[in-house]
Motif scaffolding. Structure first.
Motif, PDB file in Angstrom:
ATOM      1  N   MET A   1       0.845  -1.198   0.000  1.00 17.24           N
ATOM      2  CA  MET A   1       0.000   0.000   0.000  1.00 17.24           C
ATOM      3  C   MET A   1       0.885   1.254   0.000  1.00 17.24           C
ATOM      4  SD  MET A   1      -2.861   1.129   2.823  1.00 17.24           S
ATOM      5  CE  MET A   1      -3.741   2.665   2.632  1.00 17.24           C
ATOM      6  N   ASP A   2       0.591   2.204  -0.926  1.00 14.36           N
ATOM      7  CA  ASP A   2       1.400   3.411  -1.030  1.00 14.36           C
ATOM      8  C   ASP A   2       1.151   4.311   0.176  1.00 14.36           C
ATOM      9  OD1 ASP A   2       2.403   2.587  -3.433  1.00 14.36           O
ATOM     10  OD2 ASP A   2       0.872   3.628  -4.632  1.00 14.36           O
ATOM     11  N   ARG A   3       2.203   4.942   0.637  1.00 12.70           N
ATOM     12  CA  ARG A   3       2.078   5.866   1.755  1.00 12.70           C
ATOM     13  C   ARG A   3       1.399   7.137   1.277  1.00 12.70           C
ATOM     14  NH1 ARG A   3       5.264   4.792   6.226  1.00 12.70           N
ATOM     15  NH2 ARG A   3       5.168   6.973   6.806  1.00 12.70           N
ATOM     16  N   ASP A   4       0.649   7.754   2.145  1.00 14.36           N
ATOM     17  CA  ASP A   4       0.007   9.020   1.838  1.00 14.36           C
ATOM     18  C   ASP A   4       1.027  10.120   2.079  1.00 14.36           C
ATOM     19  OD1 ASP A   4      -1.480  11.398   1.843  1.00 14.36           O
ATOM     20  OD2 ASP A   4      -3.294  10.331   2.456  1.00 14.36           O
ATOM     21  N   ARG A   5       1.485  10.730   1.008  1.00 14.39           N
ATOM     22  CA  ARG A   5       2.528  11.749   1.125  1.00 14.39           C
ATOM     23  C   ARG A   5       2.048  12.940   1.953  1.00 14.39           C
ATOM     24  NH1 ARG A   5       5.477  12.166  -4.850  1.00 14.39           N
ATOM     25  NH2 ARG A   5       6.361  10.045  -4.848  1.00 14.39           N
ATOM     26  N   TYR A   6       0.787  13.253   1.849  1.00 19.34           N
ATOM     27  CA  TYR A   6       0.263  14.398   2.584  1.00 19.34           C
ATOM     28  C   TYR A   6       0.316  14.154   4.089  1.00 19.34           C
ATOM     29  CZ  TYR A   6      -2.905  18.210   3.899  1.00 19.34           C
ATOM     30  OH  TYR A   6      -3.455  19.338   4.461  1.00 19.34           O
ATOM     31  N   VAL A   7       0.025  12.936   4.515  1.00 22.21           N
ATOM     32  CA  VAL A   7       0.106  12.600   5.936  1.00 22.21           C
ATOM     33  C   VAL A   7       1.548  12.725   6.419  1.00 22.21           C
ATOM     34  CG1 VAL A   7      -0.200  10.754   7.640  1.00 22.21           C
ATOM     35  CG2 VAL A   7      -1.933  11.124   5.872  1.00 22.21           C
ATOM     36  N   ASP A   8       2.496  12.199   5.646  1.00 24.14           N
ATOM     37  CA  ASP A   8       3.903  12.327   6.017  1.00 24.14           C
ATOM     38  C   ASP A   8       4.327  13.794   6.056  1.00 24.14           C
ATOM     39  OD1 ASP A   8       4.119   9.615   6.230  1.00 24.14           O
ATOM     40  OD2 ASP A   8       5.054   9.314   4.279  1.00 24.14           O
ATOM     41  N   PHE A   9       3.820  14.570   5.101  1.00 21.86           N
ATOM     42  CA  PHE A   9       4.146  15.998   5.073  1.00 21.86           C
ATOM     43  C   PHE A   9       3.634  16.699   6.324  1.00 21.86           C
ATOM     44  CE2 PHE A   9       2.274  20.197   4.286  1.00 21.86           C
ATOM     45  CZ  PHE A   9       3.418  20.940   4.055  1.00 21.86           C
ATOM     46  N   LEU A  10       2.410  16.373   6.741  1.00 22.23           N
ATOM     47  CA  LEU A  10       1.837  17.030   7.923  1.00 22.23           C
ATOM     48  C   LEU A  10       2.679  16.773   9.170  1.00 22.23           C
ATOM     49  CD1 LEU A  10      -2.005  16.439   7.527  1.00 22.23           C
ATOM     50  CD2 LEU A  10      -0.758  18.577   7.236  1.00 22.23           C
ATOM     51  N   ARG A  11       3.127  15.540   9.330  1.00 25.95           N
ATOM     52  CA  ARG A  11       3.954  15.239  10.508  1.00 25.95           C
ATOM     53  C   ARG A  11       5.270  16.005  10.453  1.00 25.95           C
ATOM     54  NH1 ARG A  11       3.381   8.735  11.217  1.00 25.95           N
ATOM     55  NH2 ARG A  11       3.788   8.749   8.994  1.00 25.95           N
ATOM     56  N   ALA A  12       5.883  16.038   9.271  1.00 29.67           N
ATOM     57  CA  ALA A  12       7.143  16.766   9.135  1.00 29.67           C
ATOM     58  C   ALA A  12       6.931  18.263   9.334  1.00 29.67           C
ATOM     59  CB  ALA A  12       7.758  16.488   7.763  1.00 29.67           C
ATOM     60  N   TRP A  13       5.861  18.807   8.753  1.00 32.52           N
ATOM     61  CA  TRP A  13       5.572  20.231   8.860  1.00 32.52           C
ATOM     62  C   TRP A  13       5.312  20.627  10.310  1.00 32.52           C
ATOM     63  CZ3 TRP A  13       6.401  24.583   6.718  1.00 32.52           C
ATOM     64  CH2 TRP A  13       5.565  25.686   6.891  1.00 32.52           C
ATOM     65  N   ALA A  14       4.585  19.793  11.035  1.00 31.86           N
ATOM     66  CA  ALA A  14       4.321  20.080  12.438  1.00 31.86           C
ATOM     67  C   ALA A  14       5.619  20.157  13.239  1.00 31.86           C
ATOM     68  CB  ALA A  14       3.392  19.018  13.024  1.00 31.86           C
ATOM     69  N   ILE A  15       6.521  19.201  13.010  1.00 32.04           N
ATOM     70  CA  ILE A  15       7.788  19.192  13.750  1.00 32.04           C
ATOM     71  C   ILE A  15       8.630  20.409  13.391  1.00 32.04           C
ATOM     72  CG2 ILE A  15       9.976  17.960  14.021  1.00 32.04           C
ATOM     73  CD1 ILE A  15       7.598  16.697  15.488  1.00 32.04           C
ATOM     74  N   VAL A  16       8.693  20.748  12.099  1.00 30.08           N
ATOM     75  CA  VAL A  16       9.502  21.894  11.666  1.00 30.08           C
ATOM     76  C   VAL A  16       8.997  23.183  12.310  1.00 30.08           C
ATOM     77  CG1 VAL A  16      10.068  23.348   9.682  1.00 30.08           C
ATOM     78  CG2 VAL A  16      10.304  20.875   9.511  1.00 30.08           C
ATOM     79  N   LEU A  17       7.669  23.359  12.341  1.00 31.91           N
ATOM     80  CA  LEU A  17       7.139  24.585  12.941  1.00 31.91           C
ATOM     81  C   LEU A  17       7.361  24.622  14.451  1.00 31.91           C
ATOM     82  CD1 LEU A  17       3.814  25.544  11.156  1.00 31.91           C
ATOM     83  CD2 LEU A  17       6.064  26.561  10.960  1.00 31.91           C
ATOM     84  N   VAL A  18       7.299  23.472  15.115  1.00 31.87           N
ATOM     85  CA  VAL A  18       7.583  23.433  16.552  1.00 31.87           C
ATOM     86  C   VAL A  18       9.034  23.854  16.796  1.00 31.87           C
ATOM     87  CG1 VAL A  18       7.925  21.889  18.529  1.00 31.87           C
ATOM     88  CG2 VAL A  18       5.835  21.746  17.182  1.00 31.87           C
ATOM     89  N   VAL A  19       9.938  23.320  15.999  1.00 30.08           N
ATOM     90  CA  VAL A  19      11.356  23.667  16.136  1.00 30.08           C
ATOM     91  C   VAL A  19      11.560  25.164  15.922  1.00 30.08           C
ATOM     92  CG1 VAL A  19      13.646  23.372  15.111  1.00 30.08           C
ATOM     93  CG2 VAL A  19      12.193  21.377  15.523  1.00 30.08           C
ATOM     94  N   LEU A  20      11.027  25.698  14.830  1.00 28.58           N
ATOM     95  CA  LEU A  20      11.193  27.122  14.539  1.00 28.58           C
ATOM     96  C   LEU A  20      10.538  27.986  15.620  1.00 28.58           C
ATOM     97  CD1 LEU A  20      10.596  27.205  10.663  1.00 28.58           C
ATOM     98  CD2 LEU A  20      12.771  27.411  11.889  1.00 28.58           C
ATOM     99  N   GLY A  21       9.382  27.545  16.109  1.00 25.04           N
ATOM    100  CA  GLY A  21       8.713  28.305  17.159  1.00 25.04           C
ATOM    101  C   GLY A  21       9.525  28.370  18.437  1.00 25.04           C
ATOM    102  N   HIS A  22      10.086  27.238  18.851  1.00 27.49           N
ATOM    103  CA  HIS A  22      10.921  27.229  20.055  1.00 27.49           C
ATOM    104  C   HIS A  22      12.147  28.118  19.878  1.00 27.49           C
ATOM    105  CE1 HIS A  22       9.253  23.196  21.790  1.00 27.49           C
ATOM    106  NE2 HIS A  22       8.468  24.223  22.023  1.00 27.49           N
ATOM    107  N   TRP A  23      12.772  28.048  18.716  1.00 29.25           N
ATOM    108  CA  TRP A  23      13.941  28.885  18.468  1.00 29.25           C
ATOM    109  C   TRP A  23      13.579  30.367  18.463  1.00 29.25           C
ATOM    110  CZ3 TRP A  23      16.531  25.899  13.785  1.00 29.25           C
ATOM    111  CH2 TRP A  23      17.144  24.738  14.287  1.00 29.25           C
ATOM    112  N   LEU A  24      12.437  30.691  17.845  1.00 29.03           N
ATOM    113  CA  LEU A  24      12.043  32.091  17.720  1.00 29.03           C
ATOM    114  C   LEU A  24      11.820  32.732  19.082  1.00 29.03           C
ATOM    115  CD1 LEU A  24      11.257  34.367  15.714  1.00 29.03           C
ATOM    116  CD2 LEU A  24       8.896  33.574  15.940  1.00 29.03           C
ATOM    117  N   ILE A  25      11.183  32.009  19.999  1.00 29.22           N
ATOM    118  CA  ILE A  25      10.850  32.617  21.299  1.00 29.22           C
ATOM    119  C   ILE A  25      11.978  32.483  22.312  1.00 29.22           C
ATOM    120  CG2 ILE A  25       8.387  32.210  20.922  1.00 29.22           C
ATOM    121  CD1 ILE A  25       8.558  29.909  22.951  1.00 29.22           C
TER     122      ILE A  25
END
Length: 441
Positions: A1-25
């Motif tokens: 079964m093919d992986r849903d790229r959008y689901v993988d993207f959401l998990r990666a995007w969430a982590i990236v924004l958490v990282v950037l948010g912590h760094w920003l503040i």
């Protein structure tokens, strides 16, 4: 079964924004005595609490996690796998990198404590290195509950997250109105279980197929509820913990956080068709895919660059230091983020050999269809110990009071060892019929 790229993207995007948010503040200030402090930006400049609306995107991680877990558990069930075997596999996947990270940080804490590092400094550093741990015990609990949660989903569908949301609202009412804080602990599971359960519904088409109005309704109603709760309502706008702020939207997760999670989930579903078309382009996917593969590493290690930059630039007085929160300080956030990104990329590259060994160990603990762990009690004891230790680290850091945390350290070591041991026993047990057939052949 093919992986849903959008689901993988959401998990990666969430982590990236958490990282950037912590760094920003995170802002560092070098005092006259040469010591480094980190003023709390959200408390010092209250207007910055509005920024958390863009960076608090962990609801999407739980949504994507539920989507992926629902598919994984369904395939395991169809192949004859057991709940204990599946839960153990998911726990090992999370605990191996977490135990490695925690072990190295604890070694550093022990060495610094023995060297006589100032307890206040050690406590601050220990807190910074554990500030992201709140997510881990919650996700472990939801992973362990996935088989019964998915069974409820198969029977009642959308009524399950609705009921969870209602229970979370009642719990939050007791916390805010009746001042029963310990009841609020339930909301750590209830609130985050709503997007997780919505992930099951999303995967099975309950939120999209024939219901195109539903994502728009979720986004609209969730957004309006959030504004009502933080405007005339009692809750602050900040979706990240601010010292002294009561009530909080995160400690425990509040009705406002629940509304924001529903709104984010609805918006995520609305943009899904467009996002999937973009991710179908190989050039775009090649840029996104590495982030997904390194998301756990980024999440665990992203505060290490802050400590490295503090030691290399702030302690010797080499970093420019305009007034905290001034226009010049905000302009310097750009090179600050870039430098931290470069340091984190170097750290990720340096950790690659260790992560390769962890990946090989994980593969050896993946049981094929079979009876699962021979001693599932070891698994559940190990999970309980791990959740307890990670919760302690999340609330108190790695060096509370400037001291080495003996009990949590032992708890995580024992818990991870029991989970890993139960899985390896289960793998050997599952392989016995195959090995017997090979010998007979």
């Amino acid at each position: 079964m093919d992986r849903d790229r959008y689901v993988d993207f959401l998990r990666a995007w969430a982590i990236v924004l958490v990282v950037l948010g912590h760094w920003l503040i995170t802002g560092l200030v070098r005092g006259p005595d040469g010591g480094i402090t980190a003023p709390e930006l959200l408390a010092t400049l209250p207007w910055t609490q509005w920024l958390t609306l863009g960076f608090q995107i962990m609801p999407l991680f739980f949504l994507a996690g539920g989507h992926a877990a629902g598919g994984s558990w369904s395939r395991a069930r169809e192949a004859g796998g057991t709940a204990a075997g599946w839960v153990g596999q998911r726990a090992v996947r999370l605990l191996l990198p977490t135990a490695l990270y925690s072990g190295l940080v604890l070694l550093a804490v022990a060495a610094c404590s023995a060297a006589g590092v100032d307890p206040g400094t050690l406590a601050l550093v220990g807190w910074a290195m554990a500030m992201q741990f709140w997510f881990l015990p919650v996700y472990l609990i939801l992973s362990a509950l996935t088989p019964p949660l998915h069974a409820a989903h198969r029977r009642w569908g959308l009524r399950v997250p609705v009921a969870m949301g209602a229970a979370a609202l009642v719990t939050d009412l007791l916390v805010v109105a009746a001042h029963t804080p310990y009841v609020g602990l339930l909301d750590y599971v209830l609130v985050w279980a709503v997007p997780y359960q919505l992930g099951f519904c999303w995967r099975d088409g309950l939120l999209t197929a024939g219901r195109r109005w539903l994502p728009a309704g979720m986004a609209l109603v969730g957004g309006l509820a959030f504004w009502a709760l933080v405007g005339p309502g009692p809750f602050p706008v900040s979706l990240i913990l601010v010292t002294g702020q009561t009530p909080s939207n995160t400690n425990p997760p509040s009705a406002a956080m629940l509304a924001w999670a529903v709104a984010q989930a609805g918006l995520c579903l609305l943009v899904a068709p467009t996002a999937r078309r973009l991710l179908a382009r190989e050039r775009v996917w090649r840029a996104v895919r590495p982030l997904g593969g390194a998301s756990m590493t980024l999440y665990l290690w992203h505060m290490l660059p802050v400590l490295i930059v503090a030691a290399a630039l702030y302690l010797p007085g080499l970093a420019p230091e305009p007034a905290f929160g001034s226009a010049a300080w905000w302009w310097l956030r750009v090179p600050w983020l870039l430098v931290l990104g470069v340091v984190l990329a170097g750290a990720v590259a340096g950790l690659r050999p260790l992560e390769g060994r962890l990946a090989a160990l994980y593969e050896r603990t993946r049981p094929q269809a079979g009876p699962g762990p021979r001693h599932p009690l070891l698994l559940w004891i190990g999970l309980a110990a791990s959740v307890g230790a990670l919760t302690r680290f999340a609330t108190q850091g790695f060096a509370y009071g400037g001291r080495f945390p003996v009990l949590p350290a032992v708890g995580l070591a024992v818990g991870a060892a029991l989970v890993l041991g139960a899985q390896r026993i289960g793998v050997r047990h599952a392989d016995e019929p195959r090995e017997a057939l090979e010998e007979a052949a």
